[in-house]
Design an enzyme around this catalytic site. Structure first.
Site, PDB file in Angstrom:
ATOM      1  N   LYS A  92      25.134  18.144  50.371  1.00 60.86           N
ATOM      2  CA  LYS A  92      25.423  19.502  49.916  1.00 60.86           C
ATOM      3  C   LYS A  92      24.737  19.739  48.584  1.00 60.86           C
ATOM      4  O   LYS A  92      24.811  18.905  47.676  1.00 60.86           O
ATOM      5  CB  LYS A  92      26.946  19.665  49.736  1.00 60.86           C
ATOM      6  N   GLN A 113      23.946  16.059  41.582  1.00 52.94           N
ATOM      7  CA  GLN A 113      24.825  16.715  42.561  1.00 52.94           C
ATOM      8  C   GLN A 113      25.803  15.723  43.204  1.00 52.94           C
ATOM      9  O   GLN A 113      26.920  16.088  43.542  1.00 52.94           O
ATOM     10  CB  GLN A 113      23.952  17.397  43.632  1.00 52.94           C
ATOM     11  N   LYS A 128      19.624  18.167  47.105  1.00 51.72           N
ATOM     12  CA  LYS A 128      19.006  19.325  46.458  1.00 51.72           C
ATOM     13  C   LYS A 128      17.673  19.581  47.131  1.00 51.72           C
ATOM     14  O   LYS A 128      17.068  18.657  47.683  1.00 51.72           O
ATOM     15  CB  LYS A 128      18.765  19.038  44.970  1.00 51.72           C
ATOM     16  N   GLY A 167      22.263  28.311  47.322  1.00 53.02           N
ATOM     17  CA  GLY A 167      21.316  28.846  46.347  1.00 53.02           C
ATOM     18  C   GLY A 167      21.241  28.013  45.077  1.00 53.02           C
ATOM     19  O   GLY A 167      22.023  27.091  44.868  1.00 53.02           O
ATOM     20  N   ASP A 168      20.285  28.333  44.257  1.00 55.82           N
ATOM     21  CA  ASP A 168      20.135  27.807  42.900  1.00 55.82           C
ATOM     22  C   ASP A 168      19.185  28.808  42.222  1.00 55.82           C
ATOM     23  O   ASP A 168      19.055  29.945  42.700  1.00 55.82           O
ATOM     24  CB  ASP A 168      19.573  26.370  42.920  1.00 55.82           C
ATOM     25  N   ASN A 243      23.110  34.731  37.855  1.00 59.31           N
ATOM     26  CA  ASN A 243      24.454  34.692  38.389  1.00 59.31           C
ATOM     27  C   ASN A 243      25.457  33.940  37.511  1.00 59.31           C
ATOM     28  O   ASN A 243      26.573  34.403  37.278  1.00 59.31           O
ATOM     29  CB  ASN A 243      24.293  33.927  39.709  1.00 59.31           C
ATOM     30  N   SER A 380      31.433  26.676  47.414  1.00 58.56           N
ATOM     31  CA  SER A 380      30.636  26.479  48.633  1.00 58.56           C
ATOM     32  C   SER A 380      31.409  25.636  49.642  1.00 58.56           C
ATOM     33  O   SER A 380      31.403  25.917  50.844  1.00 58.56           O
ATOM     34  CB  SER A 380      29.327  25.762  48.304  1.00 58.56           C
TER      35      SER A 380
HETATM   36  N1  GLU Z   1      23.096  25.218  42.964  1.00 62.10           N
HETATM   37  C1  GLU Z   1      24.492  25.067  42.676  1.00 62.10           C
HETATM   38  C2  GLU Z   1      24.705  23.774  41.903  1.00 62.10           C
HETATM   39  O1  GLU Z   1      23.848  23.354  41.157  1.00 62.10           O
HETATM   40  C3  GLU Z   1      25.370  25.234  43.903  1.00 62.10           C
HETATM   41  C4  GLU Z   1      25.113  24.300  45.036  1.00 62.10           C
HETATM   42  C5  GLU Z   1      25.890  24.620  46.306  1.00 62.10           C
HETATM   43  O2  GLU Z   1      26.652  25.570  46.318  1.00 62.10           O
HETATM   44  O3  GLU Z   1      25.710  23.869  47.264  1.00 62.10           O
HETATM   45  O4  GLU Z   1      25.734  23.147  41.971  1.00 62.10           O
END
Ligand code: GLU
Length: 448
Positions: A92, A113, A128, A167-168, A243, A380
């Protein structure tokens, strides 16, 4: 071998194996150094080669993304997906579309992550992805064609039980919509749990848009409360205007703070009366314009055409919400000299290692990104749960879950820091708390 020797040994292998990948090497160094006390107590982790396995992605996918622009010219970008660790659940993590994206950056973000997702307490592994494609200045049709070309390769590797992108930077609701539509078309399914950050009409979750920014403020509020402080009447400097920044500004203002800045990659706005969020939302969410345009609506504000200067603005609380490495040692020193009491990271690793040392050695309350910005990915995972049970929770239900998760992340990190002899150091605490769950899961599942 003691913990320190083990960590040194693994670090030197990682350095040799990932030459030139500075961002990734920094992230690994930061995490591994704080895990030394864990390995002092757990020789079984050393014997199981836990760190050797943890620092090597389970899978690193790199692919060509050819597409045709509006002038009929062929463009070629590079796509990535790093599936780092699936010990506690399906991979994820977000997708980033930005010209700076390369293998090192995606690997560093994927590595972070793993621990962030673990800290949420929800069953999600770490990944990622992204591309060096720049959505800025592209037409809607170009963005759609690019997303379709990107998904025409990525679809082979993802799925609701396998890997769930979101997203990111550079990937928002519009991009997720195009990616999701094309995934389902290619697979002949309607698999809602495959992507998160979806629109509300096709399986998205209420509060997902707000989750990272709100979560950052909930985490920071808990950290302040723990030291008998609060957001009330504090001057806050927020960087960024995407965001994360927008909803951090919204929640901090709601809690009584005065947020006086926001920025983009060109420069920053200083509005001593408090940032007018309606204006920022109109510029960024509707017009996709530059932050400088704020002056057209609020002529009394000031625009400084150098985004790094933002850290010279005097404030009580700093919430960096733009991008990695935006606070260097010099900026950190300026913040400290100007009397900052707390710094909490909305972006992923916005403070360099030197900057973090400046904050910690000056006893500034510091919320590291993998803990402080976990609200987005937590939401998420909540979106995935709703997709699985084919039901939607109300905004309030989702928001409350996120708030509780952020409070738990702060307390678990704080407790882990204390238990392992580093009281008050949330950087070390978050690394240890995030790591332990992944480590136990890896131990239970054998050498894979
Ligand atoms: N890009 C966001 C983070 O850095 C969200 C990642 C997601 O929702 O999977 O955590």
């Amino acid at each position: 071998m003691d913990g320190k020797e083990y960590v040194q040994k693994v670090l030197s292998t990682v350095q040799k194996r990932n030459l030139g990948e500075e961002e990734f090497l920094d992230a690994v160094k930061e995490v591994l150094t704080s895990l030394v006390p864990v390995f002092d107590r757990r020789p079984d982790f050393i014997k199981a080669g836990l760190l050797e396995r943890l620092t090597e992605p389970e899978r690193a996918i790199s692919f060509r993304v050819p597409w045709v622009d509006d002038n009929g010219e062929v463009q070629v970008n590079r796509g990535f997906r790093i599936q780092f660790n699936s010990a506690i659940g399906p991979y994820k993590g977000g997708l980033r579309f930005h010209p700076s994206v390369n293998q090192s950056i995606v690997k560093f973000l994927g590595f972070e992550q793993i621990f962030k997702n673990s800290l949420t307490g929800l069953p999600i592994g770490g990944a990622k992805g992204g591309s060096d494609f720049d959505p800025k200045g592209k037409s809607d049709n170009e963005v759609m064609r690019f997303c379709q070309a990107f998904m025409s390769e990525l679809y082979k590797y993802i799925g609701s039980n396998r890997d769930v992108p979101a997203g990111d930077i550079g990937v928002g609701g519009r991009e997720i919509g195009y990616l999701y539509g094309y995934y389902n078309k290619l697979k002949g399914v309607s698999e809602q749990g495959t992507l998160t950050g979806k629109g509300l009409t096709y399986g998205g979750s209420l509060a997902r848009t707000e989750a990272t920014g709100y979560g950052l403020v909930y985490f920071t509020e808990e950290m302040l409360k723990d030291h008998n402080l609060s957001f009330k009447d504090k001057k806050v400097v927020v960087s960024g205007s995407g965001n994360v920044a927008i909803y951090a500004i919204e929640k901090a203002t709601e809690l009584g703070a005065k947020v006086i800045t926001c920025s983009d990659s060109n420069g920053y706005i200083l509005d001593e009366n408090g940032i007018n969020l309606d204006v920022v939302k109109e510029i960024k969410e509707v017009r996709r314009g530059r932050i400088k345009e704020y002056l057209k609506s609020v002529p009394t504000a000031k625009y400084v055409p150098d985004f790094r200067e933002i850290w010279n603005v005097k404030c009580d609380i700093a919430l960096p919400c733009a991008t990695q490495g935006e606070i260097n040692e010099k900026s950190a020193k300026a913040l400290v000299e100007n009397g900052v009491i707390a710094v909490s990271e909305g972006a992923n690793m916005p403070s360099t290692l030197d900057a973090i040392n400046v904050f910690l050695s000056n006893k500034i309350l510091f919320g590291p990104s993998k803990a402080a910005n976990a609200g987005g990915v937590a939401c998420s995972a909540i979106e995935m749960s709703q997709n699985s049970i084919r039901y939607s929770w109300t905004f309030e239900e989702v928001n409350n879950k996120i708030k509780n998760i952020m409070i738990n992340i702060y307390n678990n990190s704080k407790n882990a820091a204390k238990e392992y002899g580093n009281e008050g150091n949330i950087v070390v605490g978050a690394n240890i708390a995030g790591f332990l769950k992944v480590a136990e899961a890896m131990m239970a599942q054998g050498i894979i």
